[in-house]
Design a protein around this motif. Structure first.
Motif, PDB file in Angstrom:
ATOM      1  N   PRO A  47       0.832  -1.345   0.022  1.00 57.72           N
ATOM      2  CA  PRO A  47       0.007  -0.020  -0.018  1.00 57.72           C
ATOM      3  C   PRO A  47       0.774   1.284   0.071  1.00 57.72           C
ATOM      4  O   PRO A  47       0.444   2.448  -0.481  1.00 57.72           O
ATOM      5  N   ILE A  48       2.089   1.305   0.693  1.00 56.71           N
ATOM      6  CA  ILE A  48       2.898   2.338   0.714  1.00 56.71           C
ATOM      7  C   ILE A  48       3.335   2.646  -0.793  1.00 56.71           C
ATOM      8  O   ILE A  48       3.336   3.688  -1.226  1.00 56.71           O
ATOM      9  N   TRP A  49       3.924   1.509  -1.469  1.00 53.67           N
ATOM     10  CA  TRP A  49       4.321   1.845  -2.796  1.00 53.67           C
ATOM     11  C   TRP A  49       3.326   2.247  -3.780  1.00 53.67           C
ATOM     12  O   TRP A  49       3.566   3.086  -4.792  1.00 53.67           O
ATOM     13  N   LYS A  50       1.990   1.992  -3.472  1.00 52.89           N
ATOM     14  CA  LYS A  50       1.379   2.165  -4.477  1.00 52.89           C
ATOM     15  C   LYS A  50       0.746   3.451  -4.634  1.00 52.89           C
ATOM     16  O   LYS A  50      -0.058   4.044  -5.401  1.00 52.89           O
ATOM     17  N   ARG A  51       0.974   4.368  -3.613  1.00 57.16           N
ATOM     18  CA  ARG A  51       0.804   5.801  -3.601  1.00 57.16           C
ATOM     19  C   ARG A  51       1.758   6.357  -4.370  1.00 57.16           C
ATOM     20  O   ARG A  51       1.612   7.774  -4.385  1.00 57.16           O
ATOM     21  N   ARG A  52       2.759   5.937  -4.885  1.00 59.74           N
ATOM     22  CA  ARG A  52       3.664   6.242  -5.719  1.00 59.74           C
ATOM     23  C   ARG A  52       3.487   6.232  -7.307  1.00 59.74           C
ATOM     24  O   ARG A  52       3.187   4.917  -7.497  1.00 59.74           O
ATOM     25  N   GLU A  53       3.864   6.799  -8.017  1.00 55.13           N
ATOM     26  CA  GLU A  53       3.634   6.529  -9.436  1.00 55.13           C
ATOM     27  C   GLU A  53       4.469   5.611  -9.893  1.00 55.13           C
ATOM     28  O   GLU A  53       4.070   4.705 -10.765  1.00 55.13           O
ATOM     29  N   VAL A  54       5.695   5.274  -9.349  1.00 49.09           N
ATOM     30  CA  VAL A  54       6.708   4.662  -9.807  1.00 49.09           C
ATOM     31  C   VAL A  54       7.023   3.532  -8.749  1.00 49.09           C
ATOM     32  O   VAL A  54       7.683   4.297  -7.860  1.00 49.09           O
ATOM     33  N   VAL A  55       7.225   2.318  -8.688  1.00 51.88           N
ATOM     34  CA  VAL A  55       7.689   1.409  -7.701  1.00 51.88           C
ATOM     35  C   VAL A  55       9.179   1.024  -8.137  1.00 51.88           C
ATOM     36  O   VAL A  55       9.374   0.673  -9.177  1.00 51.88           O
ATOM     37  N   PRO A  56      10.225   1.655  -7.137  1.00 49.25           N
ATOM     38  CA  PRO A  56      11.415   1.553  -7.584  1.00 49.25           C
ATOM     39  C   PRO A  56      11.850   0.020  -7.434  1.00 49.25           C
ATOM     40  O   PRO A  56      11.419  -0.698  -6.628  1.00 49.25           O
ATOM     41  N   THR A  57      12.795  -0.363  -8.191  1.00 50.23           N
ATOM     42  CA  THR A  57      13.210  -1.485  -8.357  1.00 50.23           C
ATOM     43  C   THR A  57      14.709  -1.572  -8.714  1.00 50.23           C
ATOM     44  O   THR A  57      15.388  -0.707  -9.262  1.00 50.23           O
ATOM     45  N   ILE A  58      15.239  -2.702  -8.284  1.00 51.31           N
ATOM     46  CA  ILE A  58      16.915  -2.813  -8.584  1.00 51.31           C
ATOM     47  C   ILE A  58      17.127  -3.773  -9.335  1.00 51.31           C
ATOM     48  O   ILE A  58      16.815  -5.078  -9.279  1.00 51.31           O
ATOM     49  N   LEU A  59      17.620  -3.550 -10.622  1.00 47.44           N
ATOM     50  CA  LEU A  59      18.034  -4.541 -11.905  1.00 47.44           C
ATOM     51  C   LEU A  59      19.265  -5.305 -11.731  1.00 47.44           C
ATOM     52  O   LEU A  59      20.203  -4.435 -12.162  1.00 47.44           O
ATOM     53  N   PHE A  81      13.644  -0.451   0.389  1.00 46.94           N
ATOM     54  CA  PHE A  81      12.629  -0.194   1.280  1.00 46.94           C
ATOM     55  C   PHE A  81      11.791   1.144   1.010  1.00 46.94           C
ATOM     56  O   PHE A  81      12.541   2.071   0.305  1.00 46.94           O
ATOM     57  N   PRO A  82      10.911   1.232   1.406  1.00 44.19           N
ATOM     58  CA  PRO A  82      10.103   2.421   1.273  1.00 44.19           C
ATOM     59  C   PRO A  82      10.683   3.793   1.942  1.00 44.19           C
ATOM     60  O   PRO A  82      10.496   3.882   3.323  1.00 44.19           O
ATOM     61  N   TRP A  83      11.158   4.599   1.307  1.00 43.85           N
ATOM     62  CA  TRP A  83      12.061   5.672   1.781  1.00 43.85           C
ATOM     63  C   TRP A  83      12.116   6.948   0.824  1.00 43.85           C
ATOM     64  O   TRP A  83      12.133   6.611  -0.632  1.00 43.85           O
ATOM     65  N   GLN A  84      11.572   7.908   1.133  1.00 41.46           N
ATOM     66  CA  GLN A  84      11.936   9.242   0.194  1.00 41.46           C
ATOM     67  C   GLN A  84      12.206  10.448   0.948  1.00 41.46           C
ATOM     68  O   GLN A  84      11.737  10.805   1.905  1.00 41.46           O
ATOM     69  N   PRO A  85      13.299  11.220   0.679  1.00 39.56           N
ATOM     70  CA  PRO A  85      13.711  12.334   1.391  1.00 39.56           C
ATOM     71  C   PRO A  85      12.870  13.302   1.035  1.00 39.56           C
ATOM     72  O   PRO A  85      12.194  13.530  -0.047  1.00 39.56           O
ATOM     73  N   LYS A  86      12.879  14.298   1.961  1.00 41.98           N
ATOM     74  CA  LYS A  86      11.792  15.586   1.860  1.00 41.98           C
ATOM     75  C   LYS A  86      12.681  16.443   1.042  1.00 41.98           C
ATOM     76  O   LYS A  86      13.874  16.619   1.071  1.00 41.98           O
ATOM     77  N   LYS A  87      12.015  17.175   0.259  1.00 43.54           N
ATOM     78  CA  LYS A  87      12.298  18.302  -0.553  1.00 43.54           C
ATOM     79  C   LYS A  87      12.806  19.584   0.036  1.00 43.54           C
ATOM     80  O   LYS A  87      13.556  20.481  -0.542  1.00 43.54           O
ATOM     81  N   GLY A  88      12.020  19.788   1.308  1.00 46.18           N
ATOM     82  CA  GLY A  88      12.449  20.860   1.918  1.00 46.18           C
ATOM     83  C   GLY A  88      11.969  20.835   3.324  1.00 46.18           C
ATOM     84  O   GLY A  88      11.326  19.914   3.827  1.00 46.18           O
ATOM     85  N   ALA A  89      12.485  22.005   4.158  1.00 47.69           N
ATOM     86  CA  ALA A  89      12.042  21.772   5.754  1.00 47.69           C
ATOM     87  C   ALA A  89      10.641  21.601   5.908  1.00 47.69           C
ATOM     88  O   ALA A  89      10.272  21.050   6.782  1.00 47.69           O
ATOM     89  N   MET A  90       9.861  22.390   5.035  1.00 46.68           N
ATOM     90  CA  MET A  90       8.412  22.427   5.510  1.00 46.68           C
ATOM     91  C   MET A  90       7.697  21.359   4.622  1.00 46.68           C
ATOM     92  O   MET A  90       6.335  21.348   4.652  1.00 46.68           O
ATOM     93  N   SER A  91       8.052  20.670   3.851  1.00 50.90           N
ATOM     94  CA  SER A  91       7.781  19.604   2.990  1.00 50.90           C
ATOM     95  C   SER A  91       7.157  18.498   3.686  1.00 50.90           C
ATOM     96  O   SER A  91       7.737  17.949   4.558  1.00 50.90           O
ATOM     97  N   THR A  92       5.896  18.067   3.172  1.00 54.61           N
ATOM     98  CA  THR A  92       5.354  16.595   3.631  1.00 54.61           C
ATOM     99  C   THR A  92       5.770  15.618   2.886  1.00 54.61           C
ATOM    100  O   THR A  92       5.345  14.508   3.077  1.00 54.61           O
ATOM    101  N   GLU A  93       6.410  15.736   1.950  1.00 53.36           N
ATOM    102  CA  GLU A  93       7.017  14.696   0.950  1.00 53.36           C
ATOM    103  C   GLU A  93       7.579  13.535   1.667  1.00 53.36           C
ATOM    104  O   GLU A  93       8.473  13.728   2.462  1.00 53.36           O
ATOM    105  N   GLY A  94       6.934  12.485   1.546  1.00 52.57           N
ATOM    106  CA  GLY A  94       7.725  11.342   2.162  1.00 52.57           C
ATOM    107  C   GLY A  94       7.283  10.783   3.493  1.00 52.57           C
ATOM    108  O   GLY A  94       7.784   9.976   4.381  1.00 52.57           O
ATOM    109  N   SER A  95       6.423  11.765   4.223  1.00 51.99           N
ATOM    110  CA  SER A  95       5.996  11.675   5.548  1.00 51.99           C
ATOM    111  C   SER A  95       4.981  10.308   5.815  1.00 51.99           C
ATOM    112  O   SER A  95       4.886  10.041   6.657  1.00 51.99           O
ATOM    113  N   ASP A  96       4.632   9.908   4.456  1.00 51.90           N
ATOM    114  CA  ASP A  96       3.525   8.774   4.478  1.00 51.90           C
ATOM    115  C   ASP A  96       4.405   7.335   4.308  1.00 51.90           C
ATOM    116  O   ASP A  96       3.493   6.401   4.189  1.00 51.90           O
ATOM    117  N   LEU A  97       5.528   7.288   4.241  1.00 55.17           N
ATOM    118  CA  LEU A  97       6.429   6.322   4.161  1.00 55.17           C
ATOM    119  C   LEU A  97       6.948   5.931   5.400  1.00 55.17           C
ATOM    120  O   LEU A  97       7.072   6.769   6.634  1.00 55.17           O
TER     121      LEU A  97
END
Length: 654
Positions: A47-59, A81-97
Motif C-alpha cells: 500500500p505504501i508503494w502504490k501511493r507512488r507513480e513508480v515503484v523503484p526496483t533494483i535491476l 525499502f520505502p523511503w523518500q527524502p523531503k524536498k524542503g524543511a516544510m515539505s510533507t513529501e515522504g511523510s507517509d512512508l
C-alpha cells in the motif's frame, strides 16, 4: 496509536490455556492470534508503494537469478525499502512512508515495581511521531517498591524470556503457566505476576511470583537440557513478524533470551555490480519489462513490438538504441515457460555460493579491460604497481576506486545459522505468508576497496603440504564435532567435510582480518565499517582456482565513501601497511596460549591461533563470524603438538 515512520501494530495477546503437564511437558495450543488478518513483512509495503507513480526496483539479473533459484520463478523484482527524502524543511513529501513494525514480545516488566503483565496493562507514549526509538511503555500508576509509588508511572521493558525452535518460530514465554507448573492459579483467573532478580547464591536469574497465590518459580529451571524437558513439547508455529500461527511444527521449543546472538541470522546474498555482457543486458531488459508492464500486458501485445516500445517508454524504460529484434527477444524471455520444479530443486541442491563470486574474480583478472570499463555500473578499478618491498607472494594489487554492492534478503533462521541458504528449506523463515513472494527487499551500497591477489601456484603447493599436517587434521576433526552438535537438523543430512573451507581459505581469511585491523588505523574508517570478500577455492571443473581478497567499505549514500581506503593501495602505503600488519600478527598478548591453540576432543571451536586481541574482527566485517582463522597458516609460529607448520609468508616481518 499515533502514526510514526516505524509504525507499531498491536496484535492480540491472548495466552492459551492449554496446560503443561505437572512436569511441564505438554504443548501450549494456539490462541486467538491464529487469525491471520494482520499484514506481513512484504505485503505491508505494497500500500505504501502504490501511493507512488513508480515503484523503484533494483535491476541485477545475476542476483535475481539466485533469488529465483531459492524462492521460485515467481520472484520478479528486487525492491529497496520505502523511503523518500523531503524536498524542503516544510515539505510533507515522504511523510507517509515507513517500515511497519509490531510490538514483540508483548509481555512487559515494570522497572519500578517489577510487575509482569501483557501489553494491554501498560500505557504507550510517543511524543515524536518520526522517532520511534523515543517511544516507550509506562506502568501507570506504579506502586513502586516499598510503597514509594510514582504517579507519572515507571518505564516498562520487554520481558526477556522467549521460546523458539529450529524452524524459526518465536513465541512468548508462558509465565502464568510456568509459575503454576502447568496448572491454573487457584485464587484468580488472570493473576498478577512479578519478576524479580536475585543474584545471590543459587538464586541467580529471575524469579516469577504470583501475587494471588504466592507461587514462585525460578527461570533458571528452564535453562539447559534438563530445563528444556519442563518446557512445552511441541511448538505453536508462531511467526510474530507475520502476525500468524502455522500449526504442525514438529520441532521442540527452547528457551532463548531476547537479544541473544542466535535469535536471528539473516539469510542474504550479495554481488558486486560489474559491466554486463550482452546476454545480461537482454536479461535485465526482460526483468524490467516484466516488472513495469506485467506479464498479462506483454502477452496481449507480444506480436506488436511498436506497442511494447511505446508502453516501455511510458514507464520510463529506456529502449532507445534497441532494435525490434532485441525487444522481441526480451518479450520472448518474459513469456518463456519456467523450468520445472524438479529441475529447479536439483539446481538448488547443487548450488554453491561460490558461483556468485566467480564472475567477480574473473573480471578482476583482466586488467586490460579496466580502462574501457563501463562506468554506468558504478565500478571503477585501477591496476596498481607493486611496491618493491611488498612480499613477492602478493602478486597483484587492484585499487577499487568506486564500486556498488547489491544485497538481497531471502529470509532468516533462528538458533543456528545455515552454511548455505539451500541447506534445509524448512528452516528458512519466509518474509510473507500470502503465497510465495513476488519480490524481496534489497539494498544498494556504494563504496571503495582494495583487492589483493596471492601467487596461485605458491598457494596450491603450500595447501597440499598443509593438508598432511596434524594441525589441519585437528581442525578437520573439530569441524566434524561442531557440525554434529548444532541445534538444527542441518548436520544430519550433510557431510561436514564438504563444508569445511580448505587451508587456502583459512590463509586468505586470516590475512584479510589482520589487514582490516591495520587499515582501520590509516583509512579514516572504523574497523567495523570495513568488510571482506574472500575469493579462495581450488581448481575444479567449470571454475579456475582463486586466492585473493577484497577489503571494502560501502555506504547507502548515493555518493558512496570518501576515498580514504583506496588511497592505501598506493605502493609505498600498501607495502608498509602489509608489513606492519604481519609484524603485529607475530605476537599476541595472549601468547603462548593463543599461538599454540589447537582444538582437541571434545573441543569444537573453529579457529586456531586467533583471538580478539590479534585476529578477530567485528560482526559487520567478517563473512564467517570469526571462524576459520589461524595465524600459523600465515607465519611460522610454534605448534603445541607436533612440528611447526610452515606459514605461507614464512618469517616475513621479523
Amino acid at each position: 496509536m499515533p502514526r510514526s515512520r516505524t509504525r507499531h501494530a498491536h496484535s492480540s495477546n491472548a495466552t492459551s490455556r492449554s496446560t503443561f503437564s505437572s512436569a511441564g511437558s505438554s504443548a501450549i495450543g494456539p490462541g486467538s492470534e491464529q487469525s491471520r488478518s494482520s499484514p506481513d513483512t512484504t505485503t505491508s509495503w505494497e500500500p505504501i508503494w502504490k501511493r507512488r507513480e513508480v515503484v523503484p526496483t533494483i535491476l541485477e539479473p545475476r542476483l535475481l537469478n539466485v533469488v529465483r533459484l531459492h524462492l521460485g520463478p515467481q520472484v520478479d523484482a528486487l525492491r529497496p525499502f520505502p523511503w523518500q527524502p523531503k524536498k524542503g524543511a516544510m515539505s510533507t513529501e515522504g511523510s507517509d512512508l515507513g517500515l511497519p513494525a509490531r510490538v514483540f514480545p508483548q509481555w512487559f516488566r515494570c522497572t519500578g515495581c517489577d510487575y509482569l503483565g501483557p501489553l494491554t496493562r501498560f500505557t504507550y507514549t510517543n511524543t515524536h511521531p518520526f522517532r520511534p526509538d523515543l517511544a516507550q511503555f509506562t506502568h501507570k500508576p506504579c506502586p513502586g517498591r516499598g510503597g514509594r509509588g510514582r504517579r507519572e508511572g515507571s518505564p516498562a521493558v520487554p520481558a526477556q524470556h522467549l521460546l523458539t525452535c529450529t524452524n524459526g518460530h518465536l513465541d512468548e514465554f508462558p509465565y502464568t503457566l510456568w509459575v503454576h507448573r502447568g496448572q491454573r492459579c487457584p485464587n484468580a483467573e488472570n493473576p498478577d505476576l512479578k519478576m524479580r532478580d536475585a543474584n545471590v547464591g543459587k538464586s541467580v536469574g529471575s524469579t516469577i511470583i504470583c501475587q494471588s497465590c504466592s507461587a514462585t518459580r525460578g527461570m533458571a529451571e528452564a535453562q539447559g537440557a534438563k530445563g528444556r524437558l519442563k518446557l512445552p513439547q511441541t511448538c505453536r508455529g508462531r511467526h510474530p513478524h507475520l502476525g500468524a500461527f502455522f500449526p504442525g511444527c514438529k520441532a521442540r521449543p527452547a528457551l532463548i533470551m531476547m537479544g541473544a546472538s542466535n535469535l536471528w541470522f539473516p539469510s542474504t546474498q550479495s554481488i558486486i555490480v560489474m559491466p554486463r555482457s550482452d546476454a545480461e543486458q537482454k536479461e535485465a531488459l526482460a526483468d524490467h519489462l516484466r516488472v513495469e508492464l506485467g506479464i498479462d500486458q506483454i502477452r496481449q501485445f507480444a506480436d506488436q513490438i511498436p506497442v511494447i516500445r511505446a508502453l516501455a517508454g511510458a514507464r520510463n524504460i529506456d529502449v532507445t538504441g534497441l532494435t525490434d529484434d532485441d525487444i522481441a527477444i526480451a518479450v520472448a524471455d518474459v513469456l518463456a515457460p519456467p523450468e520445472s520444479e524438479e529441475d529447479r530443486e536439483e539446481r538448488r541442491a547443487n548450488w554453491d555460493p561460490i558461483e556468485l563470486l566467480i564472475p567477480e574474480w574473473r573480471y578482476l583478472q583482466k586488467p586490460a579491460l579496466f580502462p574501457e570499463q563501463q562506468n554506468n555500473t558504478g565500478l571503477m578499478v585501477t591496476e596498481m604497481q607493486r611496491g618493491t618491498e611488498l612480499h613477492p607472494r602478493v602478486k597483484r594489487v587492484v585499487g577499487v576506486n568506486r564500486m556498488k554492492r547489491v544485497n538481497a534478503v531471502l529470509g532468516f533462521t533462528r538458533l543456528d545459522e545455515m552454511d548455505r541458504v539451500n541447506d534445509v528449506a524448512s528452516r528458512l523463515v519466509d518474509l510473507t505468508r500470502i503465497g510465495k513472494p513476488t519480490w524481496v527487499p534489497a539494498t544498494e551500497d556504494r563504496g571503495e576497496g582494495i583487492f589483493l591477489q596471492l601467487d596461485l601456484d605458491a598457494v596450491s603447493q603450500w595447501e597440499r603440504h598443509i593438508e598432511t599436517t596434524p594441525l589441519w587434521n585437528s581442525h578437520l576433526e573439530a569441524h566434524r564435532r561442531n557440525f554434529a552438535r548444532r541445534f538444527s537438523e542441518t548436520a544430519a543430512t550433510i557431510n561436514p567435510d564438504t563444508r569445511l573451507p580448505g587451508p587456502r581459505y583459512w590463509l586468505v581469511h586470516t590475512l584479510s582480518h589482520i589487514l582490516i585491523r591495520e587499515m582501520a588505523m590509516y583509512s579514516g574508517y572504523g574497523a567495523a565499517s570495513l568488510t571482506e570478500r574472500i575469493y579462495a577455492w581450488r581448481d575444479e571443473p567449470g571454475r579456475e582456482a582463486a586466492a585473493g581478497l577484497l577489503i571494502c567499505t560501502t555506504a547507502s549514500d548515493s555518493e558512496g565513501t570518501l576515498g580514504g581506503l583506496v588511497a592505501l593501495s598506493e605502493p609505498e602505503q600498501l607495502q608498509g601497511i602489509v608489513l606492519s600488519a604481519v609484524r603485529r600478527a607475530w605476537r599476541c598478548s595472549s601468547d603462548p596460549v593463543c599461538a599454540q591453540r589447537t582444538p582437541s576432543d571434545p573441543e569444537d571451536f573453529l579457529h586456531g591461533a586467533a583471538c580478539h586481541t590479534c585476529c578477530f574482527a567485528s560482526e559487520t566485517s567478517c563473512e564467517k563470524a570469526n571462524r576459520f582463522l589461524d595465524r600459523r597458516f600465515l607465519l611460522d609460529l610454534p605448534t603445541a603438538n607436533g612440528p611447526t607448520v610452515p606459514g605461507f609468508f614464512g618469517n616475513y616481518g621479523l
